[in-house]
Design a protein around this motif. Structure first.
Motif, short mmCIF file in Angstrom:
data_model
loop_
_atom_site.label_atom_id
_atom_site.label_comp_id
_atom_site.label_asym_id
_atom_site.label_seq_id
_atom_site.Cartn_x
_atom_site.Cartn_y
_atom_site.Cartn_z
N GLN A 98 0.84 -1.21 0.00
CA GLN A 98 0.00 0.00 0.00
C GLN A 98 0.87 1.25 0.00
OE1 GLN A 98 -2.19 -0.57 3.75
NE2 GLN A 98 -0.97 1.03 4.71
N ASP A 123 6.11 -7.54 1.38
CA ASP A 123 5.41 -6.87 2.47
C ASP A 123 5.17 -7.90 3.56
OD1 ASP A 123 3.65 -4.00 2.49
OD2 ASP A 123 3.07 -5.47 4.01
N THR A 126 -1.57 8.49 2.12
CA THR A 126 -1.48 7.02 2.14
C THR A 126 -2.42 6.50 3.23
OG1 THR A 126 0.28 6.98 3.81
CG2 THR A 126 0.99 7.13 1.51
N SER A 142 -1.80 4.94 5.92
CA SER A 142 -1.38 5.18 7.30
C SER A 142 -1.55 6.65 7.68
CB SER A 142 0.06 4.70 7.52
OG SER A 142 0.96 5.52 6.86
#
Ligand code: NAD
Length: 251
Positions: free
Chosen positions: A16, A43, A189, A191
């Protein structure tokens, strides 16, 4: 012809955000795979990564916890060569030094900084044997570049990324290997959205944030810089912290 034709790129945190934008084509910008690289995308969240990159030719998805030295070594051992290493994984803990317990310090340093030591150390012998390679590390404007409130251990870790980048650049420039880091300000993003959502009034928090930093960057804008640093176009650039912040640092 792609700008990364024939190159093999090992990338972290590809599921992501900036990591995903950098491996995948994200119009109108071009990313690693579109520019012709063969990408080993990794990831810790393998199911999410597989979902995002499945059926994309040129990308192979692998599980990798960057803080686990054995996982790093065993993955790198499987690769014949590595032309590009994109160290993107990082976490963003909130708080001052007084909020930072030793466990928080260790976790952040392990994921944001020690991981880069593991990955660079594993990949560099291959790059030395090849006589070429480009390492692109993800730092942040919030580091040795600029102070920001409530980002104590994050800033320390990203400042370390800068030192690691310059030291590797100095030691390996004569071997044809370059090492640079990218220092973005705020980038849109998942986060970042989570951090905004964690505040009592996310709408107000976003507005206050935008007022502070100016425009929030797009992951594709960071990906475009990563492509440039990974490619031979940036062959005369090494040991640099490339600040990409929409002018935040000018204030
Ligand atoms: P994000 O935080 O939205 O996603 C991070 C990804 O990293 C996730 O897919 C997650 O599964 C993965 N990850 C977390 N721990 C991991 C581990 N131990 N091993 C492997 N993967 C792991 O992504 P983002 O916001 O694009 O941030 C990417 C990088 O960019 C980070 O290093 C971050 O510090 C840096 N950065 C982000 C911003 C921003 O505003 N978003 C600004 C400056 C720098």
């Amino acid at each position: 012809m792609g700008r990364l034709d024939g190159k093999i790129a090992l990338c972290t945190a590809s599921a992501q955000g900036i990591g995903l934008a950098t491996v995948l084509e994200s119009l109108p910008r071009k990313a690693f795979v579109k520019e012709g690289a063969r990408v080993i995308a990794t990831d810790i969240n393998i199911s999410k990564l597989e979902q995002k990159v499945k059926d994309v030719p040129g990308i192979e998805a692998k599980m990798l916890n960057v803080a686990d030295k054995d996982q790093v070594t065993s993955l790198v051992d499987q690769l014949d060569r590595v032309d590009i290493l994109f160290n993107c994984a990082g976490i963003v803990p909130n708080g001052t030094i007084l909020d930072c317990e030793e466990a928080d310090w260790d976790q952040t340093m392990n994921i944001n900084l020690k991981s880069m030591y593991f990955l660079c150390r594993a990949v560099l012998p291959k790059m030395v044997a090849q006589g070429s390679g480009s390492i692109v590390n993800m730092s942040s404007s919030v580091s040795n570049v600029k102070g920001a409130p409530m980002r104590f251990v994050y800033s320390v870790s990203k400042g370390g990324v800068s030192g690691l980048t310059k030291a590797i650049a100095a030691d390996f420039v004569s071997k044809g290997i370059r090492c640079n880091c990218i220092c973005p300000a705020a980038v849109e993003t998942p986060s970042l959205q989570e951090r905004i959502n964690a505040s009592p009034d996310p709408v107000k928090a976003r507005a206050a944030f935008v007022q502070k930093v100016g425009r929030i960057g797009k992951p594709e804008e960071i990906a475009a810089l990563a492509v440039y640093l990974a490619s031979d176009e940036s062959g005369y650039t090494t040991g640099q912290e490339l600040v990409i912040d929409g002018g935040w640092g000018l204030a």
